[in-house]
Design an enzyme around this catalytic site. Structure first.
Site, PDB file in Angstrom:
ATOM      1  CG  HIS A  18       1.330   0.709  -4.304  1.00 38.07           C
ATOM      2  ND1 HIS A  18       2.424   1.526  -4.360  1.00 38.07           N
ATOM      3  CD2 HIS A  18       0.263   1.529  -4.119  1.00 38.07           C
ATOM      4  CE1 HIS A  18       2.050   2.793  -4.240  1.00 38.07           C
ATOM      5  NE2 HIS A  18       0.735   2.826  -4.084  1.00 38.07           N
ATOM      6  N   GLY A  19       2.200  -3.801  -3.289  1.00 34.47           N
ATOM      7  CA  GLY A  19       1.821  -5.206  -3.304  1.00 34.47           C
ATOM      8  C   GLY A  19       3.007  -6.094  -3.600  1.00 34.47           C
TER       9      GLY A  19
END
Lengths: 439, 498
Positions: B331-332
């Site tokens: 996600h990041g």
């Protein structure tokens, strides 16, 4: 087939409802201001272009009343000369005036775009019909990321649902033919300004600017279409730098062989009474400049006086409505100085009573404004009540009874003003002010 | 080109019209061109990355198929195939690592060096993350593994495979499709179908509602509060965190639903990505409903290969920790995302460890675990746990997340729930009301979904006038109440004359 029809009905309905929503939520100012120009077949002898100086400084209805010239003011606040060019181009595609008057005060401006004036550009461009010229104007004037809001203003205005109020349901009309009359007056500290500054004509700044580029394009466009164009500089207090640019307009005008009316060098307005803020003319200044400009146009461009022409009867009707608007403006003005400034209007005749021994006798600005309104001089004797008349009554008219006037009186007030319509003699306002200065 | 941009509104009908007017043979080429055009509208250069990923995984697929067909020795075959999959994955993940994680890695190395008092720091690079790289890389990797497992045939036609990787509706934000589903559909011919059009339009409208009316409006509130933590403390932050759960849901689900609708109009059926996630009765249940295409990707291609739950409880918990840390990183590139993932793993591990105790307690206290009250309590507890983890997801750093938690705990300004502060101070009251009404509509729709009712099917059964009102009304209301177009500032429009 049935499904196709259903889809078509849905698609058409979406378009219609979105158009309806867009119409309801749009900002109306520009549409109201320019309604007569873009949405009627009315022809104009003259159109005016420029920035805030021009939109506030040229009053077409006053020019109509005095000279019978039909004109429209397409200027707007923050409208630079590049905006003027495109609005002029579009205007000349729709109507063919006998004269274009372009105020060149923003000749100094050297950028294509100024973010802070985007709202005014919406007012100027949104009411324009979607033509090739409008598309070119948007592509030329507006940064790419903001163009969508000009092609489809609903993309910007849809969120105005938040501000919906009763105003949205009232249709608005302007009888000013595009002008914006400013009813305020400089505060006393500023109104001590005396003469407008000027500079020797030889001291011109010859730097090329975006403003000059588009000024030239506007002139060339008019000359191509054989429409006479006059450049103006509506009076304002200019800095030395600005005055150098002002002088450069002489050279451009000479280059193209067209007139340049420099209001800074003409003794037309009274700096202490006729400005809103030192830069923009107020109602009194605008009337003087409009009157002067109207006389110039009449004398130099053989523009017919159409006041008695039956084909222009609607203009007389518009003028009557315009006067009603002026009455309303006067009645909504509650401060003494702006009120007196508004009396400098040939449409009004007034009676001013000043109580004996009032403090106002020592207020120079008060007497200046009275002189401006009707040549009234400060009396020598302040110990008795003084009654003055500003007599602009037309032939056969005179003051009527006050029963119809909007009265706002105060028994203990030092100053009592009764205002009449100069044409009909009808009392349009009756109000009083205390004698203390500045109140 | 975002789905909620004017460009897409012009692009999509042209693509659809062209698609159905094309001869069947040209349809996939048309869609491929449209997909690359769509992707290149962000940054044309990065289309080369997608092309690289496509080429590598397509070649892997072809090589795997060839090994399968030529090699008779099963062990040799399996070994070679594994090497092939590993090589393909390494190349793809290397690209993903460079663009997404390289600077993160350098920052961490620098941090370690700094704490070890080593006087050496490495410079980070100015790398712009290519849009959707995590999505198309995972989709392409999934294909390679599917071919390896024999679950799908290797695609011979490069252009069709390229379309599978780049299919524009789901290219930049999912759902991450499986070759078994999407590649099969890419191979098929699609004709215009009114039912698909209608279904697709309904889906897109719902997606636009979630994204434009809800997600972007909630973002106004959340961004303001998280961006001004000194002004907005305690309950403001708690409420913003509550709202963020819906912001991210509406944003993500909105985009996925628009993707499903757009694909549906062209005759493609994409997998459902969100299924009323906040009605999950446990964190594991939440993950079965949230970003299903990614959760199931991790389940199929990471959790199960790691041994899943087949190698004992301890190993299962370890696998959950690994999968959710990787999911966090997906996600990041930041420790906040890793912590967010780990928290979700820890919830599930604690849930697993305490299951027997909880069951016993339910027996002892005669609790009816299938009763409405019990399930509601489970849903609320799950939401609170998930929402707590969102604090880390939303915060820019671990420090900020800690500050948020501290502020919520130490500033009990509960009165703002009762005066007008909450509804007027952060965003305008009218915006607040629209947001709350929108959330209620979402809650109702998700409740129906939770109960197995399909609102779309219900609408489809109605008379024309009702369907007419739903579609026309939705479009007009979304356009009016949606957050879109150039920023409008009424204050900036206050009429002044100078």
């Amino acid at each position: 087939m049935r499904k196709f029809l259903q889809s078509a009905v849905i698609a058409v309905s979406i378009v219609l409802f979105v158009m309806l929503a867009a119409r309801f939520l749009r900002r109306d100012e520009g549409f109201v201001k320019n309604h007569d120009f873009y949405e009627t077949d009315e022809a104009y002898d003259v159109i005016y272009l420029g920035s805030s100086h021009a939109v506030m400084g040229v009053l077409p209805m006053e020019i109509w009343n005095e000279y019978g010239i039909t004109s429209f003011n397409l200027a707007n606040s923050g409208q630079k000369l590049n905006g003027d060019y495109w609005i002029l181009k579009n205007a000349l595609e729709q109507k063919r005036p006998k004269l274009v008057v372009l105020d060149a005060c923003l000749v100094t401006f050297d950028q294509k775009w100024e973010g802070s004036t985007v709202n005014f550009l919406h007012e100027s461009l949104d009411p324009m019909p979607l033509t090739k010229t409008k598309i070119q104007a948007i592509l030329d004037l507006i940064p790419r990321d903001m163009q969508i809001a000009f092609f489809w203003p609903f993309s910007l205005y849809h969120s105005r649902w938040e501000s919906v109020n009763s105003d949205y349901f009232v249709s608005k009309v302007s009888y000013q033919k595009g002008a914006y009359e400013n009813t305020d007056h400089m505060k006393p500290a500023v109104s001590s300004m005396q003469e407008l500054a000027t500079l020797e004509r030889t001291q011109a700044d010859r730097t090329e600017t975006v403003g000059k580029e588009y000024l030239r394009r506007s002139i060339e466009l008019c000359q191509e279409l054989d429409v006479p164009i006059v450049l103006t500089m509506i009076p304002f207090y200019g800095s030395e730098e600005e005055l150098r640019y002002v002088n450069s307009v002489y050279e451009i005008a000479e280059e193209y062989g067209i007139p340049f009316l420099n209001g800074l060098e003409e003794n037309i307005v009274d700096p202490s009474c006729d400005f809103l803020d030192g830069t923009h003319l107020n109602s009194s200044g605008a009337r003087k400049w409009s009157s002067w400009l109207g006389a110039y146009m009449r004398d130099n461009y053989q523009l017919a006086d159409r006041r008695q022409d039956a084909a222009y009867a609607a203009w007389n009707e518009d003028y009557r409505n315009y006067r009603l608007y002026e009455n309303m403006q006067l009645n909504s003005t509650k401060e003494l100085y702006p009120y007196l400034m508004l009396l400098a209007d040939s449409g009004f005749s007034s009676e001013i009573k000043v109580a004996a021994g009032s403090e106002i006798y020592s207020d120079d600005l008060f007497w200046k404004l009275l002189k401006n309104a009707g040549g009234i001089e400060k009396p020598v004797d302040s110990s008795v009540e003084q009654i003055f008349w500003v007599d602009n009554f037309k032939e056969g008219a005179g003051p009527a009874a006050e029963e119809n006037a909007a009265v706002s009186s105060d028994a203990g007030a030092d100053i009592e003003v009764t205002v009449y319509d100069s044409r009909t003699g009808e009392c349009v306002s009756h109000t009083t002010f205390p004698g203390a200065a500045g109140t | 080109m975002l789905f909620n941009s004017i460009e897409f509104v012009l692009f999509f009908p042209v693509v659809v019209l062209g698609y159905f007017l094309m001869p069947a043979k040209c349809q996939s080429i048309w869609l491929l061109l449209a997909s690359y055009f769509f992707y290149m509208s962000w940054n044309p250069k990065y289309a080369l990355l997608m092309l690289f990923s496509t080429t590598v995984t397509w070649l892997c697929g072809r090589i795997l198929q060839s090994i399968k067909e030529r090699q008779t020795d099963a062990d040799v075959c399996r070994r070679r195939m594994k090497w092939c999959v590993a090589a393909g994955a390494a190349l793809n993940l290397a690209v993903l690592f460079y663009f997404k994680y390289f600077n993160f890695a350098i920052e961490n190395v620098n941090r370690v060096l700094s704490s070890a008092h080593v006087d050496r720091q490495f410079a980070t690079y100015d790398i712009v993350l290519p849009v959707g790289i995590s999505f198309f890389t995972f989709q392409a990797l999934g294909y390679t593994i599917d071919v390896y497992r024999g679950e799908t045939e290797a695609e011979k036609n490069f252009l069709k495979y390229a379309l599978f990787v780049s299919f524009f509706p789901q290219l930049v934000a999912g759902p991450i499709e499986r070759s078994k589903n999407l590649l099969r559909q890419v191979r098929e011919t699609h004709r215009f179908d009114y039912e698909n059009l209608r279904d697709g339009v309904y889906l897109m409208l719902w997606g636009y509602f979630l994204k434009m009316v809800l997600a972007d409006r909630i973002a106004l509130f959340v961004d303001t509060v998280y961006g001004n933590m000194r002004t907005y403390t305690g309950v403001y932050l708690a409420f913003a965190t509550f709202l963020f759960a819906f912001q991210i849901y509406c944003d993500f689900a909105g985009y996925s639903t628009i993707a499903m609708g757009a694909a549906k109009i062209m005759g493609f059926e994409l997998m459902e990505n969100f299924r009323a996630p906040y009605f999950g009765e446990s964190v594991a249940g939440f993950w079965q409903r949230w970003h299903i295409s990614l959760s199931s990707w991790f389940r199929d291609y990471l959790y199960i290969p790691l041994g899943g739950n087949r190698k004992g409880t301890l190993r299962k918990y370890l696998n959950i920790l690994i999968v959710f840390s990787v999911s966090g990183l997906w996600h990041g590139a930041g420790w906040t995302f890793v912590i967010w993932g780990l928290l979700n793993a820890v919830y599930q591990i604690i849930g697993g460890m305490t299951r027997k105790v909880r069951e016993r307690a339910a027996d002892v206290f005669c609790l009816h675990t299938d009763s409405f009250g019990h399930r509601l309590a489970q849903i609320i507890v799950t939401f609170v746990l998930v929402d707590f983890s969102w604090i880390f997801f939303r915060s820019g750093s671990v420090d900020q997340a800690v500050q948020v938690i501290q502020s919520i705990l130490h500033h009990p300004n509960l009165w703002i729930l009762f005066d007008e502060s909450l509804s007027c101070k952060v965003i305008t009251r009218k915006n607040f009301v629209v947001m709350i009404v929108g959330l209620l509509i979402l809650a109702a729709a998700d409740f129906l979904k939770y109960r197995g009712v399909c609102v779309r099917e219900f609408i489809k059964k109605q008379d024309f006038w009702f369907r007419y009102l739903v579609v026309v009304g939705s479009v007009v209301l979304i356009l009016i109440f949606g957050i879109w177009g150039p920023e409008y500032d009424e204050a900036g429009f206050i009429y002044f004359q100078f």
